[in-house]
Enzyme design. Sequence first.
Site, PDB file in Angstrom:
ATOM      1  N   ASP A 195       0.771  -1.239   0.000  1.00 20.28           N
ATOM      2  CA  ASP A 195       0.000   0.000   0.000  1.00 20.28           C
ATOM      3  C   ASP A 195       0.802   1.288   0.000  1.00 20.28           C
ATOM      4  O   ASP A 195       0.257   2.342  -0.340  1.00 20.28           O
ATOM      5  CB  ASP A 195      -0.980  -0.008   1.168  1.00 20.28           C
ATOM      6  CG  ASP A 195      -2.139  -0.965   0.931  1.00 20.28           C
ATOM      7  OD1 ASP A 195      -2.420  -1.254  -0.247  1.00 20.28           O
ATOM      8  OD2 ASP A 195      -2.754  -1.420   1.907  1.00 20.28           O
TER       9      ASP A 195
ATOM     10  N   TYR B  96     -10.196  -0.430   1.054  1.00 19.67           N
ATOM     11  CA  TYR B  96      -9.969  -0.698   2.476  1.00 19.67           C
ATOM     12  C   TYR B  96      -9.686   0.581   3.250  1.00 19.67           C
ATOM     13  O   TYR B  96      -9.032   1.493   2.756  1.00 19.67           O
ATOM     14  CB  TYR B  96      -8.811  -1.679   2.670  1.00 19.67           C
ATOM     15  CG  TYR B  96      -9.290  -3.048   3.089  1.00 19.67           C
ATOM     16  CD1 TYR B  96      -9.835  -3.253   4.357  1.00 19.67           C
ATOM     17  CD2 TYR B  96      -9.224  -4.134   2.217  1.00 19.67           C
ATOM     18  CE1 TYR B  96     -10.292  -4.493   4.745  1.00 19.67           C
ATOM     19  CE2 TYR B  96      -9.685  -5.388   2.595  1.00 19.67           C
ATOM     20  CZ  TYR B  96     -10.223  -5.563   3.866  1.00 19.67           C
ATOM     21  OH  TYR B  96     -10.683  -6.793   4.248  1.00 19.67           O
TER      22      TYR B  96
END
Length: 746
Positions: A368, A456
Amino acid sequence: MCLAFGWAAVILVLQTVDTASAVRTPYDKARVFADLSPQEIKAVHSFLMNREELGLQPSKEPTLAKNSVFLIEMLLPKKKHVLKFLDEGRKGPNREARAVIFFGAQDYPNVTEFAVGPLPRPYYIRALSPRPGHHLSWSSRPISTAEYDLLYHTLKRATMPLHQFFLDTTGFSFLGCDDRCLTFTDVAPRGVASGQRRSWFIVQRYVEGYFLHPTGLEILLDHGSTDVQDWRVEQLWYNGKFYNNPEELARKYAVGEVDTVVLEDPLPNGTEKPPLFSSYKPRGEFHTPVNVAGPHVVQPSGPRYKLEGNTVLYGGWSFSYRLRSSSGLQIFNVLFGGERVAYEVSVQEAVALYGGHTPAGMQTKYIDVGWGLGSVTHELAPGIDCPETATFLDAFHYYDSDGPVHYPHALCLFEMPTGVPLRRHFNSNFKGGFNFYAGLKGYVLVLRTTSTVYNYDYIWDFIFYSNGVMEAKMHATGYVHATFYTPEGLRHGTRLQTHLLGNIHTHLVHYRVDMDVAGTKNSFQTLTMKLENLTNPWSPSHSLVQPTLEQTQYSQEHQAAFRFGQTLPKYLLFSSPQKNCWGHRRSYRLQIHSMAEQVLPPGWQEERAVTWARYPLAVTKYRESERYSSSLYNQNDPWDPPVVFEEFLRNNENIEDEDLVAWVTVGFLHIPHSEDVPNTATPGNSVGFLLRPFNFFPEDPSLASRDTVIVWPQDKGLNRVQRWIPEDRRCLVSPPFSYNGTYKPV
């Protein structure tokens, strides 16, 4: 002699925040850790844009064949210079920025990083290298907004032959669609080897919670060239079958050779239907009365913490924070009772590693930081994300932009009751009464931010307790990463809706914990329990089995690198050479809360980008060249990443009485289930670790807290309640308190 009350006195002084400056590092010095101000970002950007040899253009220019500034953030000074500045009063280090520039307007495009300084009026620039001798490849760069715009138009153009196919099977399209448009989610890594930039795209219907609305079509696009005309669709996957190009799929569909799935209409007209399953709109029965408000945190006299710039004071604690645009939340110079516990505790990386039956499902290994983990820190909602009483703090990021971008309320700081006492005891007299009752209210200070990386949401907390304990915690929530349901997909996940599969995945988070337990000279040791069998000394004819302590001292990095699958001792101690008054080394214990396991075999293709995920804990000697375990580029070139954590361990340095860094991996396996619709909930989906004093203080330092209550029984009248509250009650009115303490049959 052990003067325990001395610690309580020091901490009590620190709790009186108006006098804290006498024993704290001056607040202006903490700016050495502060993020860049908007003015500093603008100064760096202007300085770079005016350097003709760089040939820079605005980032938003709709082309990749340009030179542009992708990232500007504070460049952390060397630790030795900072400590001399903080502890010895030396001159402060130059304030510098890290600038990432995409050089696309040249024959051999590349990415180069620079240090720019000194701020606030920069006049020099020097090249930086994430790893000595390693050059950043053009294909490793994160995807920019300009590239996404080009990708959308390329896919829209390439799928024009499928317009009727889309309308017939989904009711949505890319053309003239208004409120019935298609969109896509791209996955990474982008290819199967270094140098590639070939991405799979999941085509979805653009409705609320579109992550849960795949259409069954996935598209592989090669977009490695800086010339969009060279981009091409390489393959398509639809409902279990591969096609070479959109024209082939359209042709076969027209003659009935495609096994199609017609999706139900998510936006019916003129009918009464329940809300979309991916929507947050309430449905069903919930028996809590709607006319009664839930509990709220209140602080009628204002906060008990103090915020000075980027420094926080709370009880015995002080620390400085920053929100690093590339990787996320960091705290520095963490002190308790005026002594340093840690120099840095910071988020390094978050990954989600998936399995699936569709090409996108099996390809997905999200790293990420490569998606701007620290920059997607959007506004926090009072009363939901943080209590209404919180102090909300703004952030400014320069990430894929042409100037500083203001993120209001990106962080929050608040004190809250834990709902459980920090400690308590009922001292029974075993005659229906008690000798005394004592308890200390549980309060914590929380520093929080979130990162919304597409589907997310990660909630990042640093939590501070009044007994010298600090906790780092991550909660995972948001939408699951989902693909189109096929019967074969059940090997890789759970069917969540008619055409929806929630894919199995593992979340892993990496933290850097630079321990400075009462100084920079620390050692690492563990304590374990062993059973011994011995003759009972007071009954020689019998044996006795009892636990004993076994202490292990670690002298080299290899010894202190614990792999998954290897037993990790429960007591992980970072110790100062100093001893407490009872003869034990003053230590802090690292206590890890995690359900993580190794996901990728060591050395397996993309695993090189996340070699830190081999270890729940690795302890290394501090090195300036080992400040970060990941990078912006590990996502899109995991086969040859610029930062390889495993290389930190190769020199196997001495770790006795050295400046030590603990690298901590936490995480959990997530097998999606129907209750993950619409969103994954936070209970059970949080991981982290604690730093707990272990013989660091002569006694519990929370004895300095005046939140203690002691009740003494009286022969006549009301029991005596002993409280330590401010003498001036004009600003603080305690709620009514009574305590009986008796127990008897009924």
